[in-house]
Structures are given as structure tokens and as C-alpha cells.
Design a protein around this motif. Structure first.
Motif, PDB file in Angstrom:
ATOM      1  N   THR A   1       7.148  38.857 -23.875  1.00 27.66           N
ATOM      2  CA  THR A   1       7.130  37.543 -24.766  1.00 27.66           C
ATOM      3  C   THR A   1       6.651  37.749 -26.062  1.00 27.66           C
ATOM      4  O   THR A   1       7.462  36.988 -27.043  1.00 27.66           O
ATOM      5  N   GLY A   2       5.862  38.597 -26.510  1.00 23.19           N
ATOM      6  CA  GLY A   2       5.760  38.955 -27.951  1.00 23.19           C
ATOM      7  C   GLY A   2       6.847  39.289 -28.679  1.00 23.19           C
ATOM      8  O   GLY A   2       7.062  38.897 -29.910  1.00 23.19           O
ATOM      9  N   LEU A   3       7.755  39.990 -28.054  1.00 22.77           N
ATOM     10  CA  LEU A   3       9.091  40.642 -28.653  1.00 22.77           C
ATOM     11  C   LEU A   3       9.820  39.267 -29.013  1.00 22.77           C
ATOM     12  O   LEU A   3      10.590  39.319 -30.078  1.00 22.77           O
ATOM     13  N   SER A   4      10.063  38.286 -27.992  1.00 24.00           N
ATOM     14  CA  SER A   4      10.891  37.191 -28.073  1.00 24.00           C
ATOM     15  C   SER A   4      10.249  36.664 -29.328  1.00 24.00           C
ATOM     16  O   SER A   4      11.236  35.734 -29.916  1.00 24.00           O
ATOM     17  N   VAL A   5       9.134  36.176 -29.531  1.00 30.74           N
ATOM     18  CA  VAL A   5       8.642  35.587 -30.549  1.00 30.74           C
ATOM     19  C   VAL A   5       9.046  36.217 -31.826  1.00 30.74           C
ATOM     20  O   VAL A   5       9.362  35.595 -32.904  1.00 30.74           O
ATOM     21  N   VAL A   6       8.860  37.418 -31.903  1.00 32.97           N
ATOM     22  CA  VAL A   6       9.259  38.197 -33.303  1.00 32.97           C
ATOM     23  C   VAL A   6      10.568  38.239 -33.514  1.00 32.97           C
ATOM     24  O   VAL A   6      11.098  37.881 -34.557  1.00 32.97           O
ATOM     25  N   LYS A   7      11.387  38.399 -32.415  1.00 32.00           N
ATOM     26  CA  LYS A   7      12.913  38.204 -32.709  1.00 32.00           C
ATOM     27  C   LYS A   7      13.416  36.697 -32.857  1.00 32.00           C
ATOM     28  O   LYS A   7      14.145  36.661 -34.024  1.00 32.00           O
ATOM     29  N   TYR A   8      12.734  35.672 -32.414  1.00 26.71           N
ATOM     30  CA  TYR A   8      12.939  34.279 -32.923  1.00 26.71           C
ATOM     31  C   TYR A   8      12.593  34.080 -34.416  1.00 26.71           C
ATOM     32  O   TYR A   8      13.412  33.578 -35.037  1.00 26.71           O
TER      33      TYR A   8
ATOM     34  N   ALA B   1      12.603  46.898 -37.330  1.00 25.52           N
ATOM     35  CA  ALA B   1      12.063  47.583 -38.658  1.00 25.52           C
ATOM     36  C   ALA B   1      11.472  46.655 -39.421  1.00 25.52           C
ATOM     37  O   ALA B   1      11.939  45.493 -39.462  1.00 25.52           O
ATOM     38  N   GLY B   2      10.193  47.275 -39.913  1.00 17.99           N
ATOM     39  CA  GLY B   2       9.450  46.447 -40.845  1.00 17.99           C
ATOM     40  C   GLY B   2       8.617  45.508 -40.408  1.00 17.99           C
ATOM     41  O   GLY B   2       7.633  45.040 -41.315  1.00 17.99           O
ATOM     42  N   ILE B   3       8.370  45.394 -39.273  1.00 21.90           N
ATOM     43  CA  ILE B   3       7.106  44.677 -38.689  1.00 21.90           C
ATOM     44  C   ILE B   3       5.979  45.623 -38.313  1.00 21.90           C
ATOM     45  O   ILE B   3       6.094  46.520 -37.363  1.00 21.90           O
ATOM     46  N   ALA B   4       5.087  45.426 -38.777  1.00 22.72           N
ATOM     47  CA  ALA B   4       3.647  46.063 -38.812  1.00 22.72           C
ATOM     48  C   ALA B   4       3.011  45.676 -37.353  1.00 22.72           C
ATOM     49  O   ALA B   4       3.080  44.506 -37.128  1.00 22.72           O
TER      50      ALA B   4
END
Length: 439
Positions: free
Chosen positions: A18-25, A52-55
Motif C-alpha cells: 500500500t505504501g508503495l502504491s501511495v508513493v508511486k501515485y 530513486a530520490g525517496i527518503a
């Protein structure tokens, strides 16, 4: 937040799918917003897939990041009562989940389903029957694909399964039709009482045009609702109900027969209620469910839900790993036709549940209770023929030489899986592997 102009810094709390889907969105649709991730796990799942670039702050909380955020998006597995999240809320920073982001983005019709049990089957079947009616359908949410990953301009209809955890952080989801299937004790390690759990689920009706509710379970009825209320039942009169005629039982819609129950391949009476709900959801969304009847006739249900994975020498092995609470196991037992002994595998993480409602049902069955996992001991007093094991594999190795024609080995654990497995799917796959080995 419909207008993202005031949002410059977003913190995503909890990685995983879920967290990955939020970041990609956020990277796709709001590329100018700064995004950071916090996960209290030392090595959170999905870390290697972060763009890349997401801390990412791992192994604890970063209060400095939270304090600087204009918006916090939390994973449904993180309770709003968590002190760090409460501090964010008290500071006036919006805290939402992925479904809220989805709700504020899409402009296509959405159907949603919640409930303690059966919601995955209803969601899946609704999507398949809507597709058979000619629509381009995207199905996900709490089942399969995260809602934000479903977003596509070519989609005609979204069908979402929603958990109480997801609904807690959702306030603007507009629905053509919403269903609340049933309510039973679950997640009592997260809610103060069952009413808190119920109130979270009732949020599904906040902006729904039609509420599909269970005539057999008054707890599913919204307390205040301005739209149309449509009922289903397998035991009494309702908009969508059962009726017998010349010894044959039919699924009825508004007093008219739709299909005979013996034409379905689904097992268990609880699945009749699920099909009635699908009819109601589709009708209230302006979709002709009759175009999906051929799909319905061949539908055998979901993997890990009353799924026969082996049938050899007259011995059935039934994978019901998705039964993560008592009510779900009760539903599986009510649908059984038993000609021999039932070897029932139960246990795992009990989530604070009371397992005593299983006792009277078990007393009426020829059953051997095989208890395993962290909370397996809590099942031992439910039946005199109960035996405790360390693992599911230990139990199956012990019972396999005793199996006779007519016996059923069923994994319907009434517990979560996280003590010994990654998730209920992994537990079900392990059971299926053991079934293939011993059958």
C-alpha cells in the motif's frame, strides 16, 4: 485537499504494497510534491522498490518529518490511536489513507463492499459479473491490487473491498452502491469494543447512493442515511432473498426468481447471501446482472476460501485459510456435508477474540480439533477431541495416517497467520502443498 496547491510535503507512514502504491501515485500525479516515507520496521517490505530520490526513515519514528508534513498518508495497518499519529492529528495536519487519495482523484462509478466476512468473494464476483455485462472493470482495494494502482482512464467501473481500517481514514468516497455484509467480533486488539469496529465499517455509507444491508444482521443498517436502503436475506423476506418452489430453492430479486440455487457451484449457504448481495450491488449501479449469470454458474469462489485443493481416495482437503476470525470459520462449518470425520485445523494469532461460539457447532460434528500456533491453546477446551501441535505441518503429519474415505481435512483457523506465516495466502499455500504431499 482537492486542490493540492497547499500541499508541499507528504509523509507516507508504512511501506509495503500500500505504501508503495501511495508513493508511486504521488510521483505520477503530483511530481512537484516532496515525499518521504517512515516505517518503524528495520527492513520494511518494498524498500528495494522505492523510486530513486525517496527518503525512507526505518526502524522508528521521525517526528521532525511528521512535524514538517502538510499531509500524512498512513498504511491501514497503523492505528489512528498510535501516539505519534495522534500528535500529528492534534497539530492539525490531515491524516488520510490511500482510499481517501483514490476518492479525491477518480470520477468514474465506484462500488464498495465491507463486512467481517465474505467481502472478498462479493468483491471478486461483482467484478466478474460486471465485466460479463460489458464493462471495463478494475477490482482491488483490500483484495489484490491497491486502489491507487487501479487508476486508469479506460476503466468504466471500480469495485473495491474495504476494511474497517481503510474506512477509518476515508471521508470523501462517493459510491453508486455500498454493501455492509455482516458484523462479528474481529480486530478486538485494535478497537475498544465491537461498536467501535461497527462504526468504522458504517463509514462506507457516508456518500453512497444506495446502502445494501443484511436483513439477518441489524448491525449492518446505517443509523442515518438519505439514500436508498436495499436488503438481502437467506432466512426472511427481503428485496433479495431465497424462496422454495416445488422442492427447489431459488435466488430471488424483488420477488422474481433469478436462478436456482442448485445451478451454483459455490459451497455453503453463506455464499447464497454473497450472491444476493452481488445482484443488489449491480442492480443499484444500473448494471444488468442477468448478463453475468453464465459467469455465476461456473464461479467456484476465491483461492483460500472453502477451496478444495485435493480430493483423493475419497478424502477432501479444504483450504479456508482466509477464515481469520470466528464468524468466518462458523460460516465454513455451516456449509459442510460430512460423511466421515472432520479434521479441523485451527489456531494462529487470535486478535483478542472469544472462540467459545465455536463450541456448540463443533459438538454437533464428528470432529477432531487440531490446534496449532501462538493461540492454539485457546481452542483446546472447545471440544474433547482436541489436540495441540506446534505447527500446522506437525498436525497434518500426525493425522495423515488416520485418514479414511469420507473424511475432510479443513484449514479454517479462525485466526490471523502472522505468528508462523507472512499472510493467510502463504498459510493456505503451505496447506495446499501439504495436502498434495499426503493425499
Amino acid at each position: 485537499m482537492n486542490d493540492w496547491q497547499d500541499v508541499n510535503n507528504v509523509v507516507v507512514v508504512g511501506l509495503g504494497i500500500t505504501g508503495l502504491s501511495v508513493v508511486k501515485y504521488l510521483r505520477r500525479y503530483h511530481p512537484d510534491i516532496a515525499v518521504k516515507v517512515i516505517d518503524t520496521r528495520d527492513n520494511p517490505p518494498g524498500l528495494s522498490e522505492l523510486p530513486a530520490g525517496i527518503a525512507c526513515y526505518q526502524g522508528g519514528w521521525c517526528n521532525q518529518w511528521l512535524a514538517a508534513a502538510d499531509l500524512v498518508v498512513i498504511n491501514p495497518g497503523i492505528a489512528l490511536a498510535t501516539p505519534e499519529i495522534q500528535h500529528v492529528i492534534q497539530a492539525g495536519t490531515p491524516v488520510v489513507g490511500d482510499i481517501e487519495l483514490f476518492a479525491r482523484h477518480i470520477d468514474k462509478p465506484v462500488i464498495a463492499i465491507t463486512g467481517s466476512n465474505g467481502k472478498s468473494t462479493v468483491t471478486d464476483l461483482t467484478g466478474k459479473m460486471a465485466a460479463a455485462a460489458g464493462l471495463r472493470v478494475a477490482v482491488g482495494g483490500n483484495i489484490g491490487v491497491p486502489a491507487l494502482d487501479l487508476i486508469d482512464e479506460s476503466v468504466d467501473l471500480y469495485v473495491l473491498e474495504l476494511s474497517s481500517f481503510q474506512l477509518e481514514t476515508t471521508s470523501h468516497l462517493k459510491l453508486k452502491a455500498a454493501a455492509f455484509l455482516n458484523l462479528s467480533e474481529d480486530h478486538m486488539d485494535r478497537y475498544r469494543d465491537i461498536d467501535g469496529y461497527r462504526q468504522a465499517k458504517l463509514r462506507i455509507f457516508m456518500h453512497a447512493e444506495a446502502a445494501i444491508v443484511n436483513r439477518d444482521d441489524p448491525a449492518t443498517f446505517p443509523e442515518m442515511f438519505s439514500g436508498e436502503v436495499v436488503t438481502f436475506s437467506i432466512s426472511q423476506a427481503a428485496d433479495f432473498a431465497l424462496q422454495s418452489n416445488n422442492g427447489r430453492e431459488y435466488l430471488m430479486a424483488n420477488g422474481h426468481p433469478v436462478i436456482a440455487c442448485d445451478q451454483l457451484r459455490l459451497v455453503g449457504r453463506h455464499n447464497l447471501a454473497n450472491v444476493l448481495t452481488v445482484f443488489a450491488l449491480l442492480q443499484q449501479s444500473g448494471i444488468c446482472y442477468e448478463k453475468g449469470l453464465e459467469v455465476l454458474k461456473s464461479y467456484t469462489g476465491l483461492t483460500h476460501r472453502c477451496q478444495v485443493v485435493e480430493d483423493n481416495r475419497g478424502i477432501q482437503w479444504v483450504n479456508d485459510s482466509k477464515a481469520t476470525n470466528v464468524a468466518s470459520t462458523l460460516a465454513a462449518l455451516s456449509g459442510l456435508t460430512l460423511n466421515g470425520t472432520l479434521y479441523l485445523l485451527v489456531g494462529g494469532v487470535g486478535k483478542g477474540a472469544d472462540f467459545s461460539p465455536l463450541a456448540p457447532v463443533l459438538s454437533s460434528l464428528n470432529v477432531r480439533l487440531c490446534c496449532f500456533g501462538r493461540d492454539g491453546q485457546q481452542f483446546m477446551q472447545l471440544h474433547p477431541a482436541a489436540k495441540q501441535y506446534e505447527t500446522m505441518a506437525d498436525a497434518i503429519a500426525d493425522i495423515a495416517p488416520q485418514l479414511l474415505q469420507g473424511d475432510i481435512v479443513m484449514l479454517s483457523p479462525a485466526c490471523a497467520s502472522f505468528d508462523q506465516f507472512k499472510n493467510f495466502m502463504a498459510r493456505g499455500d503451505a496447506f495446499a502443498d501439504l495436502a498434495h504431499q499426503y493425499a
